[in-house]
Design a protein around this motif. Structure first.
Motif, short mmCIF file in Angstrom:
data_model
loop_
_atom_site.label_atom_id
_atom_site.label_comp_id
_atom_site.label_asym_id
_atom_site.label_seq_id
_atom_site.Cartn_x
_atom_site.Cartn_y
_atom_site.Cartn_z
N GLU A 1 -14.16 15.01 -1.49
CA GLU A 1 -15.18 14.08 -1.00
C GLU A 1 -14.68 12.64 -0.91
O GLU A 1 -15.43 11.77 -0.45
CB GLU A 1 -16.41 14.14 -1.91
CG GLU A 1 -17.09 15.50 -1.93
CD GLU A 1 -18.28 15.54 -2.88
OE1 GLU A 1 -18.36 14.65 -3.75
OE2 GLU A 1 -19.12 16.43 -2.72
N ASP A 2 -13.47 12.38 -1.34
CA ASP A 2 -12.98 11.01 -1.38
C ASP A 2 -11.82 10.80 -0.41
O ASP A 2 -10.76 10.29 -0.77
CB ASP A 2 -12.54 10.66 -2.81
CG ASP A 2 -13.69 10.71 -3.79
OD1 ASP A 2 -14.63 9.91 -3.63
OD2 ASP A 2 -13.65 11.56 -4.70
N TRP B 1 -1.03 11.20 -7.34
CA TRP B 1 -2.11 10.40 -6.77
C TRP B 1 -3.07 11.20 -5.93
O TRP B 1 -4.23 10.81 -5.75
CB TRP B 1 -1.53 9.23 -5.98
CG TRP B 1 -0.72 8.26 -6.80
CD1 TRP B 1 0.50 7.73 -6.51
CD2 TRP B 1 -1.07 7.72 -8.10
NE1 TRP B 1 0.94 6.90 -7.51
CE2 TRP B 1 -0.01 6.88 -8.50
CE3 TRP B 1 -2.17 7.87 -8.95
CZ2 TRP B 1 -0.02 6.18 -9.71
CZ3 TRP B 1 -2.18 7.19 -10.16
CH2 TRP B 1 -1.12 6.36 -10.53
N CYS B 2 -2.63 12.34 -5.39
CA CYS B 2 -3.54 13.15 -4.58
C CYS B 2 -4.70 13.73 -5.40
O CYS B 2 -5.75 14.04 -4.84
CB CYS B 2 -2.77 14.29 -3.89
SG CYS B 2 -2.07 13.82 -2.29
N ILE B 3 -4.52 13.87 -6.71
CA ILE B 3 -5.62 14.39 -7.52
C ILE B 3 -6.36 13.25 -8.22
O ILE B 3 -7.24 13.51 -9.05
CB ILE B 3 -5.14 15.42 -8.56
CG1 ILE B 3 -4.17 14.80 -9.56
CG2 ILE B 3 -4.52 16.62 -7.86
CD1 ILE B 3 -3.84 15.71 -10.72
N ARG B 4 -6.03 12.01 -7.87
CA ARG B 4 -6.68 10.86 -8.49
C ARG B 4 -7.43 10.01 -7.47
O ARG B 4 -7.67 8.84 -7.70
CB ARG B 4 -5.65 9.99 -9.21
CG ARG B 4 -4.83 10.70 -10.27
CD ARG B 4 -5.67 11.18 -11.42
NE ARG B 4 -4.85 11.82 -12.46
CZ ARG B 4 -5.32 12.64 -13.38
NH1 ARG B 4 -6.62 12.93 -13.39
NH2 ARG B 4 -4.53 13.17 -14.28
N LEU B 5 -7.81 10.61 -6.33
CA LEU B 5 -8.42 9.82 -5.28
C LEU B 5 -9.68 9.10 -5.75
O LEU B 5 -9.89 7.92 -5.44
CB LEU B 5 -8.76 10.70 -4.07
CG LEU B 5 -7.60 11.18 -3.20
CD1 LEU B 5 -8.14 11.79 -1.91
CD2 LEU B 5 -6.64 10.07 -2.87
N HIS B 6 -10.54 9.79 -6.47
CA HIS B 6 -11.80 9.16 -6.90
C HIS B 6 -11.52 8.01 -7.87
O HIS B 6 -12.12 6.94 -7.76
CB HIS B 6 -12.72 10.19 -7.55
CG HIS B 6 -14.06 9.63 -7.89
ND1 HIS B 6 -15.03 9.37 -6.93
CD2 HIS B 6 -14.61 9.24 -9.08
CE1 HIS B 6 -16.10 8.86 -7.51
NE2 HIS B 6 -15.88 8.77 -8.81
N ALA B 7 -10.62 8.24 -8.80
CA ALA B 7 -10.28 7.19 -9.77
C ALA B 7 -9.67 5.99 -9.06
O ALA B 7 -10.02 4.83 -9.34
CB ALA B 7 -9.32 7.72 -10.83
#
Length: 271
Positions: free
Chosen positions: A172-173, A91-97
C-alpha cells in the motif's frame, strides 16, 4: 538530516552499482554500493522493540527520532553532498517506515530477469574459481543447481530481495516507489537517468556515459568475489549466451511480474 535522502534497493546484479556510479558524477549527489545503514536500521528496530526490558520507556515518537538520527549521524560530517542515496536490499520492506520518517524520500528499485541475475552470479563464481565466495559462506563445493537453490530460496541473496521487491510492489505504500529495469539502464542510460531525476524532483545533470568509474574500496576482494561491484567504464549492454543449463534458466522465465500491466493495479512507475 540536513540534506535530502533517497534510497536504492531492488534485486542484486541489476544495476544498482552502475546507477550509483552514474549518480555520483553529479557533485551535488552522494551514492555508493550497499552499506551498513540498512542493517543498523533493522538492529535498532529490534533493540527498541518489546524484547528490550526497558521498552516501556520508549514510545513511537522516540523510536522515530532515534531512527532519523541514525541517518544523520552516519552521513553528517562525512558527506558534503546535498542529496544522499543510501543503498540496501532491505529498503523494499521498509517503505512504510521510510515514508513516515522521510515523506519526500523516493525508493528506486533496480530489477532484472532472475535467470540473468543467477547467470551473472554463477559467472562470478567461475571466474574466481580459486577464491570461495562469501555469497555461499566460503563453501567450495556444490553444483550450479545447489548454488542456484541457495540463491533463490527465501533467505538467499536473490530470493530474499525478490520477495522484498514483491512486498513493496504489491503493498500500500507505493507512492514513492519506482522500478528501474537493468535493460533500460544499460541500453538507454540517458532515458533512465532522466526518469530518475524526474522521480526525485531534481534538475537534470549532464552525465558522461562513456567514462564511468566506481571504487568499492576492496570490499569485493575481502568478500572473495572480485568483480561483484565492478562497473565498466562505458555504459552499454553485452550480448552473450547464458552459462546456466537450459532447464535451470527456463525455471525463471515467468518471474518478471513487473512486465505484466495487469499486475500493476497501483500504477507503480516502471522505467
Amino acid at each position: 538530516m540536513h540534506r535530502r535522502i533517497h534510497f536504492i534497493s531492488g534485486l542484486p546484479r541489476s544495476g544498482s552499482t552502475l546507477l550509483s556510479a552514474l549518480l555520483q558524477q553529479n557533485p551535488r549527489f552522494h551514492a555508493g554500493m550497499s552499506g551498513p545503514v540498512g542493517g543498523m536500521f533493522t538492529t535498532l528496530l529490534h533493540e527498541l522493540s518489546g524484547q528490550n526490558e526497558f521498552s516501556m520507556f520508549i514510545n513511537d515518537a522516540q523510536r522515530q527520532r532515534i531512527l532519523r538520527g541514525l541517518f544523520a549521524n552516519y552521513y553528517d560530517g562525512e558527506v558534503d553532498a546535498e542529496v544522499v542515496f543510501d543503498t540496501s536490499r532491505v529498503w523494499c520492506i521498509r517503505l512504510h517506515a521510510l515514508k513516515t520518517l522521510f515523506p519526500e524520500a523516493r525508493v528506486i528499485a533496480c530489477v532484472r530477469d532472475t535467470g540473468w541475475i543467477v547467470d551473472s552470479i554463477e559467472r562470478l563464481i567461475r571466474n574466481n574459481a580459486f577464491q570461495p565466495s562469501s555469497i555461499f559462506n566460503y563453501q567450495s563445493g556444490g553444483t550450479v543447481y545447489s548454488r542456484t537453490e541457495g540463491l533463490v530460496n527465501g533467505d538467499g541473496m536473490v530470493g530474499y530481495a525478490y520477495n522484498a521487491l514483491k512486498e513493496a510492489y504489491f503493498g500500500e505504500d507505493t507512492d514513492n516507489l519506482m522500478l528501474l529495469q537493468y535493460d533500460t539502464l544499460v541500453n538507454d542510460p540517458a532515458r533512465a537517468l532522466a526518469a530518475v531525476y524526474d522521480f526525485i524532483g531534481e534538475p537534470l545533470y549532464a552525465h558522461d556515459f562513456e567514462r564511468v568509474s566506481f571504487d568499492d574500496k576492496g570490499f569485493d576482494k575481502r568478500a572473495g568475489t572480485p568483480g561483484l561491484h565492478q562497473v565498466r567504464s562505458r555504459v552499454g549492454a553485452t550480448a552473450r549466451q547464458t552459462i546456466l543449463p537450459p532447464d535451470l534458466f527456463r525455471r525463471f522465465e515467468n518471474d518478471s511480474f513487473w512486465r505484466d500491466p495487469q499486475l500493476n493495479p497501483r500504477g507503480v512507475r516502471i522505467v
